[in-house]
Design a protein around this motif. Sequence first.
Motif, PDB file in Angstrom:
ATOM      1  N   VAL A   1      -8.703  10.011   4.962  1.00 10.43           N
ATOM      2  CA  VAL A   1      -7.417   9.709   5.603  1.00 10.43           C
ATOM      3  C   VAL A   1      -7.040  10.840   6.577  1.00 10.43           C
ATOM      4  N   LYS A   2      -7.210  12.062   6.130  1.00 16.14           N
ATOM      5  CA  LYS A   2      -6.920  13.230   6.991  1.00 16.14           C
ATOM      6  C   LYS A   2      -7.801  13.182   8.252  1.00 16.14           C
ATOM      7  N   TYR A   3      -9.079  12.896   8.056  1.00 12.71           N
ATOM      8  CA  TYR A   3      -9.998  12.790   9.191  1.00 12.71           C
ATOM      9  C   TYR A   3      -9.544  11.683  10.147  1.00 12.71           C
ATOM     10  N   GLY A   4      -9.146  10.558   9.577  1.00  9.07           N
ATOM     11  CA  GLY A   4      -8.737   9.420  10.408  1.00  9.07           C
ATOM     12  C   GLY A   4      -7.527   9.748  11.275  1.00  9.07           C
ATOM     13  N   PHE A   5      -6.568  10.446  10.695  1.00 10.82           N
ATOM     14  CA  PHE A   5      -5.370  10.781  11.477  1.00 10.82           C
ATOM     15  C   PHE A   5      -5.631  11.942  12.448  1.00 10.82           C
ATOM     16  N   GLU A   6      -6.347  12.947  11.967  1.00  6.90           N
ATOM     17  CA  GLU A   6      -6.482  14.158  12.782  1.00  6.90           C
ATOM     18  C   GLU A   6      -7.590  14.068  13.826  1.00  6.90           C
ATOM     19  N   LYS A   7      -8.646  13.315  13.534  1.00 12.31           N
ATOM     20  CA  LYS A   7      -9.795  13.311  14.463  1.00 12.31           C
ATOM     21  C   LYS A   7     -10.011  11.972  15.161  1.00 12.31           C
TER      22      LYS A   7
ATOM     23  N   THR B   1     -10.355   9.558  -5.240  1.00  8.91           N
ATOM     24  CA  THR B   1      -9.103  10.117  -4.727  1.00  8.91           C
ATOM     25  C   THR B   1      -9.392  11.322  -3.822  1.00  8.91           C
ATOM     26  N   GLU B   2     -10.286  12.182  -4.273  1.00  8.12           N
ATOM     27  CA  GLU B   2     -10.620  13.387  -3.485  1.00  8.12           C
ATOM     28  C   GLU B   2     -11.247  12.997  -2.139  1.00  8.12           C
ATOM     29  N   ALA B   3     -12.165  12.048  -2.164  1.00 11.72           N
ATOM     30  CA  ALA B   3     -12.797  11.601  -0.919  1.00 11.72           C
ATOM     31  C   ALA B   3     -11.781  10.878  -0.032  1.00 11.72           C
ATOM     32  N   GLY B   4     -10.941  10.051  -0.645  1.00 16.03           N
ATOM     33  CA  GLY B   4      -9.967   9.267   0.119  1.00 16.03           C
ATOM     34  C   GLY B   4      -8.988  10.154   0.879  1.00 16.03           C
TER      35      GLY B   4
ATOM     36  N   VAL C   1      -1.978  -4.899  -0.960  1.00 16.26           N
ATOM     37  CA  VAL C   1      -2.153  -4.144   0.281  1.00 16.26           C
ATOM     38  C   VAL C   1      -1.335  -2.848   0.251  1.00 16.26           C
ATOM     39  N   TYR C   2      -1.983  -1.792   0.667  1.00 17.95           N
ATOM     40  CA  TYR C   2      -1.356  -0.461   0.758  1.00 17.95           C
ATOM     41  C   TYR C   2      -1.610   0.099   2.157  1.00 17.95           C
ATOM     42  N   SER C   3      -0.734   1.027   2.596  1.00 18.31           N
ATOM     43  CA  SER C   3      -1.004   1.703   3.873  1.00 18.31           C
ATOM     44  C   SER C   3      -0.311   3.056   3.918  1.00 18.31           C
ATOM     45  N   ILE C   4      -0.763   3.852   4.855  1.00 18.73           N
ATOM     46  CA  ILE C   4      -0.074   5.111   5.188  1.00 18.73           C
ATOM     47  C   ILE C   4      -0.032   5.217   6.712  1.00 18.73           C
ATOM     48  N   LEU C   5       1.104   5.694   7.227  1.00 24.67           N
ATOM     49  CA  LEU C   5       1.284   5.871   8.671  1.00 24.67           C
ATOM     50  C   LEU C   5       1.103   7.342   9.030  1.00 24.67           C
ATOM     51  N   LYS C   6       0.759   7.585  10.279  1.00 28.45           N
ATOM     52  CA  LYS C   6       0.571   8.970  10.753  1.00 28.45           C
ATOM     53  C   LYS C   6       1.818   9.805  10.500  1.00 28.45           C
ATOM     54  N   GLN C   7       2.992   9.210  10.759  1.00 29.75           N
ATOM     55  CA  GLN C   7       4.231   9.978  10.596  1.00 29.75           C
ATOM     56  C   GLN C   7       4.441  10.380   9.126  1.00 29.75           C
ATOM     57  N   GLU C   8       4.018   9.526   8.199  1.00 30.44           N
ATOM     58  CA  GLU C   8       4.146   9.866   6.773  1.00 30.44           C
ATOM     59  C   GLU C   8       3.154  10.959   6.390  1.00 30.44           C
TER      60      GLU C   8
END
Length: 179
Positions: free
Chosen positions: A113-119, A106-109, A166-173
Amino acid sequence: MEPLLIETERLILRPLSEADIPELVPLIGDRRVAATTLRIPHPFHEQDARDFLGSAAKENELRLGIRLRNDNTFIGGMGLHPYPEHKRAELGYWLGVPYWGRGYATEAGRAVVKYGFEKCGLNRIFAGHFKHNPASGRVLAKIGMKYEGCMRQNIVKWDEFVDIEVYSILKQEFDSALK
Ligand SMILES: CC(C)(COP(=O)(O)OP(=O)(O)OC[C@H]1O[C@@H](n2cnc3c(N)ncnc32)[C@H](O)[C@@H]1OP(=O)(O)O)[C@@H](O)C(=O)NCCC(=O)NCCS
């Protein structure tokens, strides 16, 4: 994707390299790790690790090794498989069995995810887990992903059909959770 180092409270994530292979092989080689993943072969040999690193480079995939900050122990891996034309990527991960159940995935994930959206300029990060692997579903929910549905009998693993959740998160979320 650019080379990087991600630090969290207890973990350091950096791109996997040949130097990680001696620590990686015994951990990822446990049948319990391969059993609930699509792409980890079993048994897992040093050559599989080299192939894994080579294919990551070819596919421009982010493949990170996870180490404990306090003593540099290698504990697992996490990655993003990009689909650049759609600004989306698939999150994948595994931890060595001795490190399960301590919140490390969870901590790594959260950090990846933050890296994926921000960088990486991503708009959507998704993941799928075997239906009979609820711990992985908990990880995805805890990092803020929404459940999308079940792809019934979507894959064959060791001669059995497996349902994929299947799960996902969007940038806006992700952005609105920060506010
Ligand atoms: C899935 C995996 C990454 C989880 O890693 P982890 O570091 O143990 O995960 P965390 O500790 O961050 O969270 C696990 C959560 O699942 C819960 N959990 C564990 N076993 C469970 C079970 N059988 N049923 C329901 N929930 C379960 C834990 O209680 C925890 O949730 P909580 O914090 O709400 O209590 C790890 O088990 C693993 O590497 N498995 C093999 C490879 C794999 O399956 N990778 C994922 C492919 S999609």
